[in-house]
Design an enzyme around this catalytic site. Structure first.
Site, short mmCIF file in Angstrom:
data_model
loop_
_atom_site.label_atom_id
_atom_site.label_comp_id
_atom_site.label_asym_id
_atom_site.label_seq_id
_atom_site.Cartn_x
_atom_site.Cartn_y
_atom_site.Cartn_z
CD GLU A 1 4.77 -5.93 -3.29
OE1 GLU A 1 5.12 -6.85 -2.52
OE2 GLU A 1 3.59 -5.56 -3.39
CG ASP B 1 0.48 -4.47 -4.77
OD1 ASP B 1 -0.58 -3.88 -5.07
OD2 ASP B 1 0.60 -5.19 -3.77
CG HIS C 1 2.16 -1.22 -4.01
ND1 HIS C 1 3.19 -2.00 -3.56
CD2 HIS C 1 1.14 -1.43 -3.15
CE1 HIS C 1 2.81 -2.67 -2.48
NE2 HIS C 1 1.56 -2.34 -2.23
CG HIS D 1 1.83 -8.68 -4.97
ND1 HIS D 1 2.32 -8.28 -3.76
CD2 HIS D 1 2.24 -9.97 -5.14
CE1 HIS D 1 3.01 -9.28 -3.21
NE2 HIS D 1 2.98 -10.30 -4.04
CG ASP E 1 -7.02 -0.54 1.29
OD1 ASP E 1 -6.07 -0.88 2.01
OD2 ASP E 1 -7.74 -1.36 0.69
CG ASP F 1 -3.39 -4.21 0.18
OD1 ASP F 1 -2.74 -4.93 -0.59
OD2 ASP F 1 -2.89 -3.27 0.81
CG ASP G 1 -0.75 -8.06 -1.62
OD1 ASP G 1 -1.32 -8.36 -0.54
OD2 ASP G 1 0.18 -7.23 -1.68
C1 RNT Z 1 2.44 -4.24 1.02
C2 RNT Z 1 2.77 -5.15 -0.09
C3 RNT Z 1 3.02 -6.57 0.30
C4 RNT Z 1 2.03 -7.09 1.32
C5 RNT Z 1 2.11 -8.57 1.56
C6 RNT Z 1 1.41 -8.96 2.81
O1 RNT Z 1 2.09 -3.00 0.61
O2 RNT Z 1 1.78 -5.10 -1.07
O3 RNT Z 1 3.05 -7.36 -0.83
O4 RNT Z 1 0.72 -6.75 1.01
O5 RNT Z 1 3.39 -8.98 1.51
ZN ZN Z 2 1.90 -6.51 -2.69
#
Ligand code: RNT
Ligand code: ZN
Length: 421
Positions: free
Chosen positions: A228, A261, A264, A288, A296, A298, A328
């Site tokens: 990732e 993700d 990201h 993700h 941020d 997440d 995630d």
């Molecule tokens: C971090 C990544 C990763 C985490 C998790 C907890 O930027 O997204 O995947 O969020 O592994």
């Molecule tokens: Zn992630």
């Protein structure tokens, strides 16, 4: 939404509307029931893990908020996950991080073994859940300077390679025990806050570390390796070793899964557009599913245009069977179980929306060059009675329809979460 007769009547009407467009709602619901979402354990305790009371520290990720009631032990976390899953339609998976090991005393991360996850595996079996897994390359003294697998310190680099090897054995064990491959993901925080002079050295070392970690072939029926990337993190604003290009190249060259993700990338970039590009070159994808908001990456997943677009791509491109959908996000400012329920239900809603699309019809318009009809139809689809189909799906799966799940979370908060200090 208690009135199940009303739900059924509304569904019948909706079914007719969709049928008029050539969409079989029953077929869509049956397909939806086969899609497992990998729910991440770390929303339940703010990415803390159970190694120390201090919880999350370092690694460029951070949970903000101080909502009471977070899980303090593995038993509490499992109970919370069970509560959340009881409010989500379908059969799903649990995504665990290495720092949730139950070691009964200090065990270094490079010495973790399957036995330290025995309770998790046993619980997953009892609940009919598949499991996925992640190495934990943050919140650790050996990650304090911001480098792990790409560290120039050979002792530190070696420690994390050993952790990675240990995690693959654990993942393979989980996959074997549970009869479904365990996607074992590697994300590392490595990078620099400020402009580096040597961008190449850390990337060369990361490749070497991954090669060492992945050297031993594993049964793909038990273990699937994923990597990732990320654009930037807190404290790694100027340079991230494991960037998207790095891992895309690595995944293609080494036939491992690429993890995308949604939080990201640059804010104007979207993962929905990347799927068909990446899938041309990789066999399988890990997602993700997250929601980036400014800095941020997440926030709790909602039914945003981008989430809908992501699901559309998976359905339109026929990628569902090659994609592992993981969540995630972590928000400590609201009820954590509600966060899971909202995010997971939204992911499922997005897939349902996509399955209810008259894709063949839209494709034909596009192929015939009738781009006017394409746009007009896509907009009309937005006001079809999707909610009626969703509520019916929930009722059929024996979980609360509409917002009725919230009352159950409130009761759990009152009876269980409030007693945690
Ligand atoms: C971090 C990544 C990763 C985490 C998790 C907890 O930027 O997204 O995947 O969020 O592994
Ligand atoms: Zn992630």
């Amino acid at each position: 939404m208690k009135n199940s007769k009303g739900i059924e009547q509304a569904y019948k009407l909706a079914q007719e509307r969709y049928a008029a467009l050539g969409v079989d709602t029953e077929k869509a619901l049956d397909r939806l029931g086969t899609i497992a979402i990998s729910m991440h354990c770390w929303q339940g305790d703010d990415v803390g893990g159970f190694e120390s009371a201090a919880g999350l520290s370092g690694g460029g990720i951070m949970a903000t908020g101080a909502y009471p009631g977070k899980a303090r032990t593995a038993d509490e976390l499992r109970a919370d996950v069970e509560k959340a899953l009881s409010l989500i339609p379908g059969k799903h998976r649990l995504n665990l991080h290495a720092m949730y090991a139950e070691t009964g005393g200090k065990v270094e991360r490079n010495e973790l073994e399957p036995k330290h996850f025995a309770s998790w595996v046993q619980w997953a079996k009892a609940n009919g859940l598949g499991m996925d897994f992640n190495g934990t390359y943050f919140s650790h003294s050996k990650a304090a300077d911001g480098f792990t697998l790409a560290s120039a310190d050979e002792g530190i680099r070696r420690f994390w390679v050993e952790h990675g090897i240990a995690c693959r054995k654990i993942g393979a064990h989980m996959g074997k025990e549970l009869g479904t491959p365990c996607v074992t993901n590697t994300w590392i925080p490595d990078g620099y806050k400020d402009i580096p002079v040597d961008r190449q050295g850390p990337r060369t070392r990361l490749k070497k570390s991954l090669d060492e970690m992945l050297a031993r072939p594993m049964n793909r029926r038990h273990l699937l390796d994923a990597v990732e990337g990320k654009l930037f993190g807190l404290g790694s604003e100027s340079y991230v070793v494991g960037s998207h290009e790095f891992y895309l190249g690595y995944a293609v060259a080494n036939k491992v899964l690429l993890c995308l993700d949604m939080g990201h990338f640059h804010p104007t970039e979207v993962v929905s557009d990347k799927i068909s590009a990446v899938m041309t070159f990789v066999d399988e994808l890990l997602l993700h599913v997250s929601r980036g908001v400014r800095w941020d990456s997440d926030h709790v997943v909602i039914l945003s245009d981008e989430l809908a677009a992501l699901a559309q791509e998976l359905v339109r491109g026929n990628y569902l069977d090659r994609t592992h959908i993981g969540l995630d996000f972590f928000d400590a400012s609201i009820n954590r179980i509600a966060a899971w329920v909202i995010g997971t239900r939204c992911m499922i809603k997005a897939v349902l929306l996509a399955l209810l699309e008259p894709t063949a019809r839209l494709r034909q318009m596009e192929a015939e060059g009738d781009l006017t009809a394409r746009l007009a139809t896509l907009e009309e689809l937005k006001t079809l009675p999707f909610g009626a189909v969703w509520n019916y799906y929930c009722t059929r799966a024996n979980v609360p329809a509409g917002d009725a799940w919230l009352a159950e979370v409130k009761v759990y908060e009152k009876n269980v979460l409030r007693n945690r200090s």
